[in-house]
Design a protein around this motif. Sequence first.
Motif, PDB file in Angstrom:
ATOM      1  N   PRO A   1       0.800  -1.204   0.000  1.00  0.00           N
ATOM      2  CA  PRO A   1       0.000   0.000   0.000  1.00  0.00           C
ATOM      3  C   PRO A   1       0.841   1.265   0.000  1.00  0.00           C
ATOM      4  O   PRO A   1       0.363   2.320  -0.329  1.00  0.00           O
ATOM      5  N   GLY A   2       2.072   1.144   0.405  1.00  0.00           N
ATOM      6  CA  GLY A   2       2.955   2.305   0.304  1.00  0.00           C
ATOM      7  C   GLY A   2       3.406   2.406  -1.135  1.00  0.00           C
ATOM      8  O   GLY A   2       2.681   2.046  -2.038  1.00  0.00           O
ATOM      9  N   PHE A   3       4.583   2.811  -1.360  1.00  0.00           N
ATOM     10  CA  PHE A   3       5.043   2.939  -2.721  1.00  0.00           C
ATOM     11  C   PHE A   3       6.244   2.047  -2.944  1.00  0.00           C
ATOM     12  O   PHE A   3       7.216   2.104  -2.223  1.00  0.00           O
TER      13      PHE A   3
ATOM     14  N   ASN B   1      11.687   7.018  -6.264  1.00  0.00           N
ATOM     15  CA  ASN B   1      10.543   7.381  -5.447  1.00  0.00           C
ATOM     16  C   ASN B   1       9.294   7.369  -6.303  1.00  0.00           C
ATOM     17  O   ASN B   1       9.034   8.285  -7.043  1.00  0.00           O
TER      18      ASN B   1
ATOM     19  N   ALA C   1       6.279   7.796  -5.740  1.00  0.00           N
ATOM     20  CA  ALA C   1       5.253   8.813  -5.537  1.00  0.00           C
ATOM     21  C   ALA C   1       5.484   9.995  -6.446  1.00  0.00           C
ATOM     22  O   ALA C   1       4.588  10.764  -6.735  1.00  0.00           O
ATOM     23  N   ALA C   2       6.733  10.129  -6.895  1.00  0.00           N
ATOM     24  CA  ALA C   2       6.998  11.198  -7.844  1.00  0.00           C
ATOM     25  C   ALA C   2       6.568  10.787  -9.245  1.00  0.00           C
ATOM     26  O   ALA C   2       6.475  11.598 -10.139  1.00  0.00           O
TER      27      ALA C   2
ATOM     28  N   LYS D   1      15.345   6.951   4.472  1.00  0.00           N
ATOM     29  CA  LYS D   1      14.646   5.959   5.264  1.00  0.00           C
ATOM     30  C   LYS D   1      13.940   4.984   4.341  1.00  0.00           C
ATOM     31  O   LYS D   1      12.900   5.306   3.803  1.00  0.00           O
TER      32      LYS D   1
ATOM     33  N   LYS E   1      11.660   2.603   4.288  1.00  0.00           N
ATOM     34  CA  LYS E   1      10.757   2.086   5.297  1.00  0.00           C
ATOM     35  C   LYS E   1       9.849   0.974   4.793  1.00  0.00           C
ATOM     36  O   LYS E   1       9.272   0.251   5.555  1.00  0.00           O
TER      37      LYS E   1
ATOM     38  N   ASN F   1      17.002  12.992  14.145  1.00  0.00           N
ATOM     39  CA  ASN F   1      17.285  14.330  13.638  1.00  0.00           C
ATOM     40  C   ASN F   1      18.529  14.861  14.361  1.00  0.00           C
ATOM     41  O   ASN F   1      18.522  15.026  15.587  1.00  0.00           O
TER      42      ASN F   1
ATOM     43  N   PHE G   1      18.434  17.849  16.928  1.00  0.00           N
ATOM     44  CA  PHE G   1      17.852  17.677  18.259  1.00  0.00           C
ATOM     45  C   PHE G   1      18.856  16.981  19.182  1.00  0.00           C
ATOM     46  O   PHE G   1      18.861  15.767  19.313  1.00  0.00           O
TER      47      PHE G   1
ATOM     48  N   HIS H   1       7.310   7.664  14.653  1.00  0.00           N
ATOM     49  CA  HIS H   1       6.034   8.156  15.118  1.00  0.00           C
ATOM     50  C   HIS H   1       5.111   6.958  15.263  1.00  0.00           C
ATOM     51  O   HIS H   1       5.233   5.988  14.517  1.00  0.00           O
TER      52      HIS H   1
ATOM     53  N   GLU I   1       2.228   6.416  14.358  1.00  0.00           N
ATOM     54  CA  GLU I   1       1.502   6.118  13.125  1.00  0.00           C
ATOM     55  C   GLU I   1       2.344   5.226  12.200  1.00  0.00           C
ATOM     56  O   GLU I   1       1.826   4.363  11.507  1.00  0.00           O
TER      57      GLU I   1
ATOM     58  N   SER J   1       8.952  17.764  -8.155  1.00  0.00           N
ATOM     59  CA  SER J   1       7.647  17.097  -8.205  1.00  0.00           C
ATOM     60  C   SER J   1       6.697  17.838  -7.270  1.00  0.00           C
ATOM     61  O   SER J   1       7.102  18.251  -6.174  1.00  0.00           O
TER      62      SER J   1
ATOM     63  N   GLN K   1      -2.345   9.818   0.663  1.00  0.00           N
ATOM     64  CA  GLN K   1      -1.413   8.680   0.633  1.00  0.00           C
ATOM     65  C   GLN K   1      -0.236   8.949  -0.319  1.00  0.00           C
ATOM     66  O   GLN K   1      -0.442   9.294  -1.487  1.00  0.00           O
ATOM     67  N   GLY K   2       0.941   8.828   0.194  1.00  0.00           N
ATOM     68  CA  GLY K   2       2.129   8.944  -0.657  1.00  0.00           C
ATOM     69  C   GLY K   2       2.526  10.359  -1.026  1.00  0.00           C
ATOM     70  O   GLY K   2       3.541  10.578  -1.680  1.00  0.00           O
TER      71      GLY K   2
ATOM     72  N   ALA L   1       6.122  12.273  -0.610  1.00  0.00           N
ATOM     73  CA  ALA L   1       7.285  12.096  -1.480  1.00  0.00           C
ATOM     74  C   ALA L   1       7.457  13.258  -2.453  1.00  0.00           C
ATOM     75  O   ALA L   1       8.508  13.401  -3.060  1.00  0.00           O
ATOM     76  N   CYS L   2       6.424  14.080  -2.601  1.00  0.00           N
ATOM     77  CA  CYS L   2       6.544  15.233  -3.506  1.00  0.00           C
ATOM     78  C   CYS L   2       7.425  16.297  -2.857  1.00  0.00           C
ATOM     79  O   CYS L   2       7.458  16.439  -1.643  1.00  0.00           O
TER      80      CYS L   2
ATOM     81  N   GLU M   1      -6.083  14.438  11.497  1.00  0.00           N
ATOM     82  CA  GLU M   1      -5.020  13.490  11.856  1.00  0.00           C
ATOM     83  C   GLU M   1      -4.160  13.169  10.636  1.00  0.00           C
ATOM     84  O   GLU M   1      -2.931  13.101  10.732  1.00  0.00           O
TER      85      GLU M   1
ATOM     86  N   HIS N   1      -0.102  13.749  10.202  1.00  0.00           N
ATOM     87  CA  HIS N   1       0.885  12.746   9.774  1.00  0.00           C
ATOM     88  C   HIS N   1       1.627  13.229   8.531  1.00  0.00           C
ATOM     89  O   HIS N   1       2.824  13.013   8.395  1.00  0.00           O
TER      90      HIS N   1
ATOM     91  N   ASN O   1       4.442  15.474   9.479  1.00  0.00           N
ATOM     92  CA  ASN O   1       5.594  14.735   9.997  1.00  0.00           C
ATOM     93  C   ASN O   1       6.361  14.045   8.870  1.00  0.00           C
ATOM     94  O   ASN O   1       7.590  14.058   8.836  1.00  0.00           O
TER      95      ASN O   1
END
Lengths: 493, 239
Positions: free
Chosen positions: A84-86, A106, A108-109, A132, A134, A159, A162, A228, A230, B79, B98-99, B102-103, B122, B126, B129
């Motif tokens: 479900p991610g990329f 990437n 998503a680009a 990352k 992930k 980071n 920090f 995080h 999430e 992007s 979603q996703g 990355a842009c 929410e 996210h 972050n």
Amino acid sequence: MAEVIWQHCLGHLQAELPAQQFNTWIKPLQIDSLSADQTVRLIAPNRFVKDWVVDKFLDRINELASEAGSESMPVEVGVNTKAPGFVAPASAIPQPLMAESGIQLNPAALHPVAPGAQQLISHKASIVAAPKAKEITARPTAIPNNRANKVIGHPDSLNNYFRFDTFIEGKSNQLALAAARQIAENPGGSYNPLFIYGGVGLGKTHLMHAVGNALKARKPDAKIVYLHSERFVADMVKALQLNAINDFKRFYRSVDALLIDDIQFFAGKERSQEEFFHTFNALLEGDHQMILTCDRYPKEINGLEERLKSRFGWGLTVAVEPPELETRVAILIEKALGLHVDLPHDAAFFIAQRISSNVRELEGALKRVIASAHFTGRAIDVPMVRDSLKDLLALQDRLVSIDNIQRTVAEHYKIKMSDMLSKRRTRSVARPRQVAMAMAKKLTNHSLPEIGEAFGGRDHTTVLHACRKVKELQDSSTEMREDLKLLTRLLTS
Amino acid sequence: MPAQQLNLALSLADDTHFDNFLAAAQTSRQQVLSTLKLQCKEQLSPSAGANILLWGATGSGLTHLLQAACHDAVACGQSIQYLPLEAMASYPAQDVLQGLAACQLICLDNIQAVAGIAEWEEALFHLFNQVMTAGGRLLISANAAPRALCFQLADLESRLAASTVFQLPQYSEAEKAAIVQFRAARLGLIMSEEALGFLMNRAPRDLHSLIDHLHRLDGFALQYQSKATIPLMKKAFGW
């Protein structure tokens, strides 16, 4: 065969569709190489893209596919549910590059993410550094442990900014800082887990990273994972989908220190809580350090299992409070230094006096001041700060309505609201009405006919006359000037 | 839950660029313009304050600037994703966002449209972050300052407040007239001062309506092969 058909479709669609539409909706589709049946199965990056393509383009795609000789092979569009991610298409990037540099395509680009992508001008097929990695990109049973760690893990998640030396100590965070320092010296000891709670923007995340960075500095090969809550949930969902939960467990239970931010977002996610509970126990048993942050005291988190709440209290629970004035001043000066900006003490004091809620708001104000200083070329001092923050400090740009203007003006001149709308033309009523009309023109976006209509159905020329009259009076009468100033302040402050 | 079908007839306007955004010298509007231009060229890192929130009333040029930033970022090879949230609020936030992280540039227009919708708040939190981690930047527009936006999620509100926040003032009457005249010239529409004054006095005075009237007027002018005269406006708009 399916590949040939799809290439034929792509060629035609590229010629037929505007480039933006082609790049946004068609280009991200991938042919499913695993489709074994007699279909041409296309994979969309997400459900929205799939729906859009099915609705707008599938008929044409089927026509084109038929032309290419696939009458017996209907075209289907599905969603990539395996990841479900990329997940980068393996063919899109040379393998050695991925392996050697940790750089990955990437996707998503490449892919539109949502139908809002209709507004997307261009999705650049770019190679982006991905510090990352992930995503779980393969069945974990098929990958060696070190690779599993790499794909699930968060190797550079800390980071570097920090650190303890960039954290400003004050009464509000003294205890939390002392505990964090203690843990950095002696991880896995009696302060395990460390539970830091408090409002937003008070430095919880900073402290957490500071411990992580200190641990890393002492032992560079230590496996310190910050994430995080999430992310933990998302990784777990992916692991479940990929039937890779054992690798997920193995990874999270093998870290030297696990730092989880904002655990209040575990609330209501029972399966994640269950998994986290076991991870928590395993880490604690192995004396591996855990640090958790939350926006409230453990017992106050609704939707969190009692056994977790209870365990969170096993180590040390510390609160961070909003910083006091002196700390806020010191924070501002430190942040300005970090940005190579000279912030005089009195200017920092001015900002800190006015913004007391949290550090993020202080940061926002500082950024605004720096942006203004760059733009105007002025040195930062109190008048300059006051000037650049005047709109930021204003809580709300109140949108003024004609009705509000009528009421405020009527009250000011002590006439009845009904007189504002009446046909009476005595000066005691007509003058306030003219003032209200002129203010409606000045403070609202209504057209002159609309303003006239709101004043008992008057013609727009009446409004125009009122505006001119008030302007004349404003030029000639101090009293009118004062009235207008007061009314404007009442309506806009 | 069955998949919802989006049916949006929205697109980035071709004429929303920095070079046709009118901003008088030494004004806050020009400061915003200059900051946005600089940001794209310099690729500021998030730690330097990459996220920007612009707020102001409708018709103060917010959407124009967001879309112009998108055009500019694309020209810089980045992007981007532009999301008008007022049109997206009824869709599942997680699916829409979603996703996105990355842009390199994500523009969230009218963020107030999702204030109070827990799922969206929410998901945006996210996204903040994730964008910070990924090194991207957010450009956001709103109709009020962060603290006045009525977000329920304090974590999100504080992140919005940590952005570099600029207020865009409303256009003055003179600025609106200048913009209408500028747009008319780009359309090739000949409009006298009197005709411009007539339009300004009778059309709703927010910029969107004025530009809309101008485009409609342009259509009538083409249809009647006429200049943008007062009689044509009377005929076209029934004034």
